[in-house]
Design an enzyme around this catalytic site. Structure first.
Site, mmCIF file in Angstrom:
data_model
loop_
_atom_site.group_PDB
_atom_site.id
_atom_site.type_symbol
_atom_site.label_atom_id
_atom_site.label_comp_id
_atom_site.label_asym_id
_atom_site.label_seq_id
_atom_site.Cartn_x
_atom_site.Cartn_y
_atom_site.Cartn_z
ATOM 1 N N ASP A 1 0.856 -1.189 0.000
ATOM 2 C CA ASP A 1 0.000 0.000 0.000
ATOM 3 C C ASP A 1 0.887 1.232 0.000
ATOM 4 O O ASP A 1 1.951 1.256 0.629
ATOM 5 C CB ASP A 1 -0.964 -0.001 1.185
ATOM 6 C CG ASP A 1 -0.282 -0.054 2.536
ATOM 7 O OD1 ASP A 1 -0.051 1.022 3.124
ATOM 8 O OD2 ASP A 1 0.019 -1.169 3.016
ATOM 9 N N ASP B 1 -9.837 3.622 5.924
ATOM 10 C CA ASP B 1 -8.749 3.550 6.902
ATOM 11 C C ASP B 1 -9.193 4.213 8.200
ATOM 12 O O ASP B 1 -9.268 5.440 8.305
ATOM 13 C CB ASP B 1 -7.518 4.252 6.316
ATOM 14 C CG ASP B 1 -6.307 4.217 7.244
ATOM 15 O OD1 ASP B 1 -6.427 3.714 8.372
ATOM 16 O OD2 ASP B 1 -5.238 4.704 6.819
ATOM 17 N N GLU C 1 -8.045 4.614 11.923
ATOM 18 C CA GLU C 1 -6.952 4.431 12.867
ATOM 19 C C GLU C 1 -6.796 5.648 13.757
ATOM 20 O O GLU C 1 -7.607 6.574 13.705
ATOM 21 C CB GLU C 1 -5.653 4.090 12.139
ATOM 22 C CG GLU C 1 -5.150 5.152 11.163
ATOM 23 C CD GLU C 1 -3.853 4.707 10.485
ATOM 24 O OE1 GLU C 1 -2.793 4.810 11.127
ATOM 25 O OE2 GLU C 1 -3.914 4.257 9.321
#
Length: 290
Positions: free
Chosen positions: A89, A178, A180
């Site tokens: 990634d 994503d 986080e």
């Protein structure tokens, strides 16, 4: 001579209206002052995405994981795993990527950061997204979430409109969300667990409406427990992409019986973030085809 005494003052209707309006304004101002500032969950400015994003180029999938959770890795894939496909990634942090070098080393899929919030797009997105496709990789895009910046729906729409869409061409993975640690403040972006789950549902349902696909969710078990109360609401629908820098995936967040992608290192060759797909190449293609 009789003394003239003034009668009561008569106010015109317009004067009375003005007086009432001034009184109402005073009362509303006082009430607002007593109520205090709005929270991140109900601030219309926040929902509109007007908060600045100071350093989006430093935010990528896993950028906060090593800082908060640590991990030990040699950069090499664990040797005892079978039927896995190597991937990477990337984000603007890597700049122009040597895709032919990665392909020759055995990398077969890639996720590319497309967006963050509702104002940032990766300036290297075209080179990375198209470049990985051109060498033969199956590739997808991901969105770095800022739940205190704007609504889930707003960020999902921005993501789809700036590279995060999906096409049934056999080489495009569903977009990834994503989730986080907050790189700009409070770990859970100032949201309660219930509010965070609601935000994620807002994003995932909007993405599904726009593309026909359920997005992949990138998250760590530790963050998920802290910020969603270890919600099990997504495991039956959304594929899991989990970061853990060590010899095994370890404990999964609630609701998921298995992971789909494991980000096992942030120090791999050519580019740092390397991943393993939990299955053979034909299953990776099946994920791409929906």
């Amino acid at each position: 001579m009789p003394v003239h005494r003034p009668g009561p003052t008569r106010r015109t209707p317009s004067a009375l209206i003005g007086l009432l309006a001034a009184l109402l304004t005073t009362l509303l101002t006082a009430a607002f002052a007593l109520s205090g500032p709005a929270s991140a969950d109900d601030d219309p400015a926040v929902d509109g995405g007007t908060k600045a994003i100071p350093h989006p180029e430093d935010d990528w999938a896993g950028s906060q994981i090593l800082k908060h959770e640590g991990g030990s890795t040699t950069g090499e894939p664990p040797s005892d795993l079978l039927a896995t496909v190597e991937g990477v990634d990337v984000s603007s942090h890597q700049g122009n990527v040597a895709w032919s070098t990665l392909w020759s080393s055995g990398v077969k899929f890639a996720y590319v950061k497309a967006t963050e919030g509702t104002s940032y797009t990766n300036p290297y997105f075209a080179q990375q997204y198209n470049g990985s496709y051109d060498v033969g990789m199956i590739r997808g895009a991901y969105h770095f979430a800022l739940p205190d910046n704007s609504s889930g729906a707003a960020q999902a729409n921005y993501f789809v409109d700036h590279g995060g869409g999906w096409s049934k061409d056999g080489k495009t993975l569903p977009g990834a969300l994503d989730m986080e640690y907050n790189p700009y403040g409070a770990t859970c972006y100032g949201k309660s667990a219930a509010a965070m789950v609601s935000w994620i549902k807002d994003f995932t349902s909007t993405y599904k409406e726009r593309t026909g696909r359920d997005p992949v969710i990138y998250t760590s078990t530790s963050w998920w427990k802290s910020c969603t109360g270890n919600s099990s609401a997504f495991g039956a629908v959304n594929p899991l992409w989990i970061p853990r820098y060590g010899s095994s995936v370890g404990e999964l967040p609630a609701g998921w019986g298995f992971h789909t992608i494991w980000q096992y290192t942030s120090s791999g060759p050519t580019v740092g973030d390397h991943n393993l797909f939990n299955g053979a190449q034909d299953r990776l293609k099946a994920l791409a085809n929906g």
